[in-house]
Design a protein around this motif. Structure first.
Motif, short mmCIF file in Angstrom:
data_model
loop_
_atom_site.label_atom_id
_atom_site.label_comp_id
_atom_site.label_asym_id
_atom_site.label_seq_id
_atom_site.Cartn_x
_atom_site.Cartn_y
_atom_site.Cartn_z
N THR A 121 -30.63 29.92 89.32
CA THR A 121 -30.40 29.68 87.89
C THR A 121 -29.01 29.12 87.65
O THR A 121 -28.82 28.17 86.89
CB THR A 121 -30.59 30.98 87.09
OG1 THR A 121 -31.94 31.43 87.23
CG2 THR A 121 -30.29 30.77 85.61
N PHE A 122 -28.02 29.71 88.33
CA PHE A 122 -26.64 29.23 88.22
C PHE A 122 -26.54 27.76 88.63
O PHE A 122 -25.94 26.93 87.94
CB PHE A 122 -25.73 30.10 89.08
CG PHE A 122 -24.36 29.54 89.32
CD1 PHE A 122 -23.39 29.60 88.32
CD2 PHE A 122 -24.03 28.96 90.54
CE1 PHE A 122 -22.12 29.07 88.54
CE2 PHE A 122 -22.77 28.43 90.76
CZ PHE A 122 -21.80 28.49 89.75
N LEU A 123 -27.15 27.43 89.77
CA LEU A 123 -27.10 26.06 90.28
C LEU A 123 -27.82 25.10 89.34
O LEU A 123 -27.33 24.01 89.03
CB LEU A 123 -27.73 26.01 91.68
CG LEU A 123 -27.59 24.70 92.47
CD1 LEU A 123 -26.12 24.39 92.73
CD2 LEU A 123 -28.35 24.80 93.79
N SER A 124 -28.98 25.52 88.85
CA SER A 124 -29.73 24.69 87.90
C SER A 124 -28.91 24.45 86.64
O SER A 124 -28.86 23.32 86.13
CB SER A 124 -31.05 25.38 87.56
OG SER A 124 -31.74 24.69 86.54
N ASN A 125 -28.28 25.48 86.13
CA ASN A 125 -27.48 25.34 84.91
C ASN A 125 -26.33 24.36 85.08
O ASN A 125 -25.94 23.65 84.12
CB ASN A 125 -26.93 26.71 84.48
CG ASN A 125 -27.99 27.61 83.89
OD1 ASN A 125 -29.08 27.17 83.55
ND2 ASN A 125 -27.67 28.89 83.78
N MET A 126 -25.77 24.30 86.28
CA MET A 126 -24.68 23.35 86.54
C MET A 126 -25.14 21.91 86.32
O MET A 126 -24.39 21.07 85.82
CB MET A 126 -24.17 23.53 87.97
CG MET A 126 -23.37 24.77 88.21
SD MET A 126 -22.82 24.90 89.93
CE MET A 126 -21.82 23.43 90.10
N PHE A 127 -26.38 21.62 86.70
CA PHE A 127 -26.90 20.26 86.57
C PHE A 127 -27.47 19.98 85.18
O PHE A 127 -27.40 18.85 84.70
CB PHE A 127 -27.99 20.01 87.62
CG PHE A 127 -27.46 19.79 89.01
CD1 PHE A 127 -26.98 18.54 89.40
CD2 PHE A 127 -27.44 20.82 89.93
CE1 PHE A 127 -26.49 18.34 90.68
CE2 PHE A 127 -26.95 20.62 91.21
CZ PHE A 127 -26.48 19.37 91.59
N THR A 128 -28.07 20.99 84.55
CA THR A 128 -28.73 20.77 83.26
C THR A 128 -27.83 21.02 82.06
O THR A 128 -28.16 20.60 80.95
CB THR A 128 -29.96 21.69 83.13
OG1 THR A 128 -29.53 23.06 83.14
CG2 THR A 128 -30.96 21.44 84.25
#
Length: 240
Positions: A148-155
């Motif tokens: 989730t953390f990694l996804s949030n960085m991109f989105t």
């Protein structure tokens, strides 16, 4: 937002033990604001009797709007969901897993922000709110939060549970997204592509989570986590 019908897509693969209770709960569920239900069960090549149980249920509940769509070969959760999306006619679509890890009685919780005209997309979060959740697999929890953390960085979203299996979308929005992932990569892919839609309104609500052990039939594993990282990077870098 006025909603007349909700399409409930149920991807199922070898879930003979739980598909009956899931369908039973959904058919008895009364949606808020008198919203009607369209239930699309996509049997993804099951070989354990799941198909027969779905067929028997449909024959018993002839008054319900339930359709069975079958993949002759197992193609993966993402492929099953795409099949359901193509056939959906509701104003909104929600994904309901067939394994009882997510409680169908909480569908109204996800529906409410859309009914109030505040949301276009609603994610059910296992890490938000005070709902019950089974205590299992510490490293799974760490992995989910990292993804989730990694996804949030991109989105540039601030989701708490990108990997949640409970997601609700406006139908036309979801049908206009070109989805490609066949397996569990559906979750990061749809999140990345949804986040690119200009003006999209995304909400999260707290939900219960009744997790299963691998002995009870849990299917996702560490390989799916590695693939999710690849999907987050791949679709995140395609953001522009």
């Amino acid at each position: 937002m006025s909603i007349h019908k909700l399409t409930i897509i149920i991807p199922a693969y070898n879930e003979a033990a739980t598909i009956g209770p899931v369908l039973e709960t959904i058919t008895q569920l009364k949606l808020n604001a008198s919203v009607q239900k369209e239930i699309l069960v996509v049997d993804d090549g099951s070989r354990d009797g799941t198909t027969a149980r779905i067929q028997n249920f449909i024959q018993e509940y002839t008054g319900e709007n339930i359709q069975l769509i079958r993949h002759e070969q197992n193609r993966g959760k993402g492929a099953a969901i795409r099949t359901g999306i193509k056939l959906a006619t509701g104003d909104c679509i929600i994904i309901q897993d067939a394994d009882l890890e997510y409680d169908p009685e909480e569908i109204n919780i996800l529906l409410e922000p859309v009914l109030k005209g505040k949301a276009d997309v609603v994610y059910g979060s296992r890490f938000q709110g005070g709902q019950a959740h089974r205590v299992l697999f510490y490293w799974h929890s760490v992995g989910n939060k990292f993804l989730t953390f990694l996804s949030n960085m991109f989105t540039d979203l601030n989701l708490t549970d990108m990997e949640s299996g409970y997601k609700l979308f406006r139908r036309e929005m979801l049908q206009n997204i070109n989805l490609q992932e066949n397996g569990f990569g559906f979750e990061p892919e749809v999140t990345a592509k949804m986040a690119r839609i200009k003006g999209i309104r995304v909400y999260e609500v707290g939900i219960s989570y009744y997790g299963r052990t691998y002995e009870q039939g849990k299917k996702i594993n560490w390989r799916d986590g590695i693939w999710a990282i690849w999907c987050i990077v791949k679709y995140g870098l395609l953001r522009k």
